[in-house]
Design a protein around this motif. Structure first.
Motif, PDB file in Angstrom:
ATOM      1  N   PRO A   1     -68.924 -44.777  51.976  1.00 49.89           N
ATOM      2  CA  PRO A   1     -68.618 -46.217  52.018  1.00 49.89           C
ATOM      3  C   PRO A   1     -67.247 -46.593  51.447  1.00 49.89           C
ATOM      4  O   PRO A   1     -66.719 -47.647  51.755  1.00 49.89           O
ATOM      5  N   TYR A   2     -66.681 -45.704  50.622  1.00 48.45           N
ATOM      6  CA  TYR A   2     -65.420 -46.081  49.968  1.00 48.45           C
ATOM      7  C   TYR A   2     -64.227 -45.332  50.551  1.00 48.45           C
ATOM      8  O   TYR A   2     -63.197 -45.184  49.899  1.00 48.45           O
ATOM      9  N   ALA A   3     -64.425 -44.860  51.808  1.00 48.56           N
ATOM     10  CA  ALA A   3     -63.371 -44.064  52.453  1.00 48.56           C
ATOM     11  C   ALA A   3     -62.045 -44.827  52.508  1.00 48.56           C
ATOM     12  O   ALA A   3     -60.989 -44.272  52.232  1.00 48.56           O
ATOM     13  N   GLU A   4     -62.114 -46.104  52.840  1.00 42.86           N
ATOM     14  CA  GLU A   4     -60.899 -46.894  52.967  1.00 42.86           C
ATOM     15  C   GLU A   4     -60.214 -47.073  51.607  1.00 42.86           C
ATOM     16  O   GLU A   4     -58.981 -47.014  51.504  1.00 42.86           O
ATOM     17  N   GLU A   5     -61.021 -47.231  50.594  1.00 46.76           N
ATOM     18  CA  GLU A   5     -60.458 -47.380  49.250  1.00 46.76           C
ATOM     19  C   GLU A   5     -59.741 -46.095  48.828  1.00 46.76           C
ATOM     20  O   GLU A   5     -58.650 -46.129  48.247  1.00 46.76           O
ATOM     21  N   GLN A   6     -60.369 -44.944  49.166  1.00 46.13           N
ATOM     22  CA  GLN A   6     -59.732 -43.678  48.834  1.00 46.13           C
ATOM     23  C   GLN A   6     -58.429 -43.506  49.608  1.00 46.13           C
ATOM     24  O   GLN A   6     -57.396 -43.117  49.046  1.00 46.13           O
ATOM     25  N   ARG A   7     -58.459 -43.800  50.907  1.00 43.51           N
ATOM     26  CA  ARG A   7     -57.259 -43.675  51.724  1.00 43.51           C
ATOM     27  C   ARG A   7     -56.124 -44.526  51.154  1.00 43.51           C
ATOM     28  O   ARG A   7     -54.988 -44.068  51.004  1.00 43.51           O
ATOM     29  N   ALA A   8     -56.462 -45.761  50.808  1.00 45.17           N
ATOM     30  CA  ALA A   8     -55.432 -46.656  50.278  1.00 45.17           C
ATOM     31  C   ALA A   8     -54.851 -46.110  48.971  1.00 45.17           C
ATOM     32  O   ALA A   8     -53.639 -46.197  48.734  1.00 45.17           O
ATOM     33  N   SER A   9     -55.708 -45.500  48.155  1.00 44.47           N
ATOM     34  CA  SER A   9     -55.209 -45.008  46.868  1.00 44.47           C
ATOM     35  C   SER A   9     -54.325 -43.773  47.066  1.00 44.47           C
ATOM     36  O   SER A   9     -53.309 -43.606  46.380  1.00 44.47           O
ATOM     37  N   ILE A  10     -54.701 -42.909  48.009  1.00 45.70           N
ATOM     38  CA  ILE A  10     -53.868 -41.739  48.288  1.00 45.70           C
ATOM     39  C   ILE A  10     -52.514 -42.199  48.819  1.00 45.70           C
ATOM     40  O   ILE A  10     -51.447 -41.745  48.372  1.00 45.70           O
ATOM     41  N   ASN A  11     -52.570 -43.111  49.785  1.00 47.16           N
ATOM     42  CA  ASN A  11     -51.324 -43.594  50.381  1.00 47.16           C
ATOM     43  C   ASN A  11     -50.441 -44.283  49.350  1.00 47.16           C
ATOM     44  O   ASN A  11     -49.226 -44.054  49.306  1.00 47.16           O
ATOM     45  N   ALA A  12     -51.065 -45.083  48.491  1.00 48.23           N
ATOM     46  CA  ALA A  12     -50.279 -45.807  47.480  1.00 48.23           C
ATOM     47  C   ALA A  12     -49.603 -44.828  46.520  1.00 48.23           C
ATOM     48  O   ALA A  12     -48.446 -45.014  46.133  1.00 48.23           O
ATOM     49  N   ALA A  13     -50.333 -43.752  46.159  1.00 47.80           N
ATOM     50  CA  ALA A  13     -49.752 -42.762  45.239  1.00 47.80           C
ATOM     51  C   ALA A  13     -48.551 -42.081  45.889  1.00 47.80           C
ATOM     52  O   ALA A  13     -47.534 -41.830  45.240  1.00 47.80           O
ATOM     53  N   ILE A  14     -48.675 -41.782  47.190  1.00 43.76           N
ATOM     54  CA  ILE A  14     -47.579 -41.129  47.911  1.00 43.76           C
ATOM     55  C   ILE A  14     -46.359 -42.045  47.982  1.00 43.76           C
ATOM     56  O   ILE A  14     -45.233 -41.634  47.711  1.00 43.76           O
TER      57      ILE A  14
ATOM     58  N   ILE B   1     -57.071 -42.946  61.648  1.00 47.21           N
ATOM     59  CA  ILE B   1     -58.247 -42.093  61.877  1.00 47.21           C
ATOM     60  C   ILE B   1     -58.871 -41.739  60.524  1.00 47.21           C
ATOM     61  O   ILE B   1     -58.170 -41.698  59.512  1.00 47.21           O
ATOM     62  N   PRO B   2     -60.177 -41.488  60.508  1.00 48.94           N
ATOM     63  CA  PRO B   2     -60.796 -41.000  59.265  1.00 48.94           C
ATOM     64  C   PRO B   2     -60.678 -39.488  59.192  1.00 48.94           C
ATOM     65  O   PRO B   2     -60.450 -38.822  60.207  1.00 48.94           O
ATOM     66  N   LEU B   3     -60.794 -38.929  57.997  1.00 48.07           N
ATOM     67  CA  LEU B   3     -60.848 -37.476  57.827  1.00 48.07           C
ATOM     68  C   LEU B   3     -62.149 -37.145  57.101  1.00 48.07           C
ATOM     69  O   LEU B   3     -62.696 -38.000  56.392  1.00 48.07           O
ATOM     70  N   PRO B   4     -62.647 -35.907  57.251  1.00 48.55           N
ATOM     71  CA  PRO B   4     -63.853 -35.527  56.509  1.00 48.55           C
ATOM     72  C   PRO B   4     -63.609 -35.672  55.007  1.00 48.55           C
ATOM     73  O   PRO B   4     -62.489 -35.443  54.543  1.00 48.55           O
ATOM     74  N   PRO B   5     -64.642 -36.035  54.249  1.00 47.73           N
ATOM     75  CA  PRO B   5     -64.465 -36.306  52.810  1.00 47.73           C
ATOM     76  C   PRO B   5     -63.815 -35.144  52.056  1.00 47.73           C
ATOM     77  O   PRO B   5     -62.968 -35.365  51.185  1.00 47.73           O
ATOM     78  N   LEU B   6     -64.167 -33.911  52.408  1.00 46.84           N
ATOM     79  CA  LEU B   6     -63.600 -32.769  51.691  1.00 46.84           C
ATOM     80  C   LEU B   6     -62.094 -32.673  51.923  1.00 46.84           C
ATOM     81  O   LEU B   6     -61.323 -32.365  51.002  1.00 46.84           O
ATOM     82  N   GLU B   7     -61.663 -32.972  53.160  1.00 43.26           N
ATOM     83  CA  GLU B   7     -60.219 -32.959  53.445  1.00 43.26           C
ATOM     84  C   GLU B   7     -59.515 -34.080  52.671  1.00 43.26           C
ATOM     85  O   GLU B   7     -58.402 -33.904  52.190  1.00 43.26           O
ATOM     86  N   CYS B   8     -60.182 -35.223  52.564  1.00 40.14           N
ATOM     87  CA  CYS B   8     -59.603 -36.335  51.799  1.00 40.14           C
ATOM     88  C   CYS B   8     -59.423 -35.940  50.336  1.00 40.14           C
ATOM     89  O   CYS B   8     -58.409 -36.248  49.719  1.00 40.14           O
ATOM     90  N   ASP B   9     -60.438 -35.227  49.800  1.00 43.46           N
ATOM     91  CA  ASP B   9     -60.344 -34.801  48.402  1.00 43.46           C
ATOM     92  C   ASP B   9     -59.240 -33.769  48.208  1.00 43.46           C
ATOM     93  O   ASP B   9     -58.532 -33.787  47.200  1.00 43.46           O
ATOM     94  N   LEU B  10     -59.078 -32.880  49.186  1.00 40.93           N
ATOM     95  CA  LEU B  10     -57.996 -31.899  49.084  1.00 40.93           C
ATOM     96  C   LEU B  10     -56.637 -32.595  49.120  1.00 40.93           C
ATOM     97  O   LEU B  10     -55.708 -32.221  48.410  1.00 40.93           O
ATOM     98  N   LEU B  11     -56.554 -33.618  49.974  1.00 43.52           N
ATOM     99  CA  LEU B  11     -55.311 -34.383  50.065  1.00 43.52           C
ATOM    100  C   LEU B  11     -55.045 -35.090  48.734  1.00 43.52           C
ATOM    101  O   LEU B  11     -53.917 -35.103  48.231  1.00 43.52           O
ATOM    102  N   ALA B  12     -56.089 -35.655  48.159  1.00 46.00           N
ATOM    103  CA  ALA B  12     -55.949 -36.325  46.859  1.00 46.00           C
ATOM    104  C   ALA B  12     -55.516 -35.322  45.795  1.00 46.00           C
ATOM    105  O   ALA B  12     -54.644 -35.610  44.967  1.00 46.00           O
ATOM    106  N   LEU B  13     -56.113 -34.122  45.848  1.00 49.73           N
ATOM    107  CA  LEU B  13     -55.750 -33.089  44.870  1.00 49.73           C
ATOM    108  C   LEU B  13     -54.284 -32.690  45.036  1.00 49.73           C
ATOM    109  O   LEU B  13     -53.544 -32.571  44.046  1.00 49.73           O
TER     110      LEU B  13
END
Lengths: 98, 241
Positions: free
Chosen positions: A5-18, A52-64
């Protein structure tokens, strides 16, 4: 890929950090790739843009990857406390007396 | 994991990421071709040259003939001349007649002795940085008119765009090093995943999730964490729980 449910929030936070750190998508992708990321740079770029969405594990790797790059940035200058200075100066005086 | 791209594809990908056009063409080939273009653009020129300049040192030079090469070499051995001036000032430099021009005295005398009388040089710009110079020479004084100069200036813009993206030895070395490091790191993650899968009976995705969770809780960079597991120093999931 829906479900988290919080995929968009995670995406926004990754993008903002970048954006805030001034990284290019290319360098982020390279780090993510070296951490075993499976998705191509083009798709990472699309994900960051919210297309596009990415699988949660890929999102976490991107965040890492992004967080490790942020950690690698040179630290900001820190202020010194009174006792830091007292200690530093007395140590150097001890050195000169010896 | 079996869809691992070929390293040549990866090299091209990395090159694109770095904003470089990676081809078999070297900088040397590019400056040779561009020197040819400069001469064909300027019928009044007896020869043309293109130099890539870095820190006032010439890194590559293309010349259409030996006389151009001589005139160009003289600039770098004497430390003065129209191309160095065009590069340093980032603006075009015209020498109407080497017999009377006094701005580059040593070069003018030597060039005149070699048979060069006129020179027009334009800087090659990448953004605000000068990366080199393009020049035409003639054995006739005042050989270049305004239309020659305008044509060469417009060619120099295209030349700069090409040379700014050309592969140099330096960049290809750096890219292959980055590529090797990245693949090595990825390899370590793969091996560490396998170890965790075997040791803890996890699927590949679970093993990767366990590794990222461990990197986050310990604050150890992922590459070091996986390297430690691969080298047998990594603790098992049980010992840090």
């Amino acid at each position: 890929m829906a479900g988290f449910p919080y995929a968009e929030e995670q995406r926004a936070s990754i993008n903002a950090a970048i954006v805030e750190a001034g990284f290019s998508t290319g360098e982020v992708w390279l780090r993510y790739f070296s951490l075993s990321g499976e998705v191509e740079e083009y798709e990472v770029e699309a994900y960051l843009a919210g297309l596009i969405p990415l699988p949660p594990l890929e999102c976490d790797l991107l965040a890492l990857a992004v967080n490790e790059m942020v950690d690698d940035l040179p630290p900001r200058r820190r202020a010194r406390f009174c006792d830091d200075l007292v200690r530093a100066h007395s140590a150097s005086e001890d050195d000169t007396e010896q | 994991m079996d869809s691992f791209p070929l390293s040549s594809e990866l090299g091209a990908t990395l090159g694109r990421i770095r904003g470089l056009t990676l081809t078999q063409e070297t900088a040397q080939h590019a400056v040779d071709v561009l020197a040819q273009v400069a001469q064909e653009t300027t019928p009044n020129a007896i020869g043309a040259g293109v130099s890539l300049i870095h820190d006032a040192e010439r890194t590559s030079v293309g010349a259409t003939d030996a006389l151009v090469r001589t005139a160009d070499d003289l600039q770098y051995s004497l430390g003065e001349g129209p191309c160095l001036a065009a590069w340093a000032t980032r603006s075009p430099v015209t020498v109407e007649d080497t017999a009377s021009d006094s701005r580059f005295p040593a070069w003018s005398v030597a060039a005149d002795a070699a048979g060069i009388r006129a020179c027009f040089s334009v800087p090659l710009m990448r953004g605000r940085d000068a990366i080199g110079a393009m020049k035409v020479y003639s054995t006739t004084p005042a050989a270049f008119d305004e239309s020659d100069r305008t044509r060469l200036r417009s060619r120099s813009v295209a030349a700069s765009a090409l040379l700014g993206h050309v592969q140099t030895t330096d960049t290809s070395t750096r890219i292959s090093r980055e590529l090797r490091e990245s693949l090595r790191s990825r390899d370590l993650v793969g091996i560490a995943k396998g170890i965790i899968m075997q040791r803890e009976g996890l699927t590949e995705a679970e093993a990767l999730a366990a590794l990222t969770a461990r990197a986050r809780s310990t604050g150890i960079p992922f590459r070091r964490l996986t390297a430690e597991i691969v080298n047998g120093h990594g603790t098992s999931e049980g010992s840090d729980a």
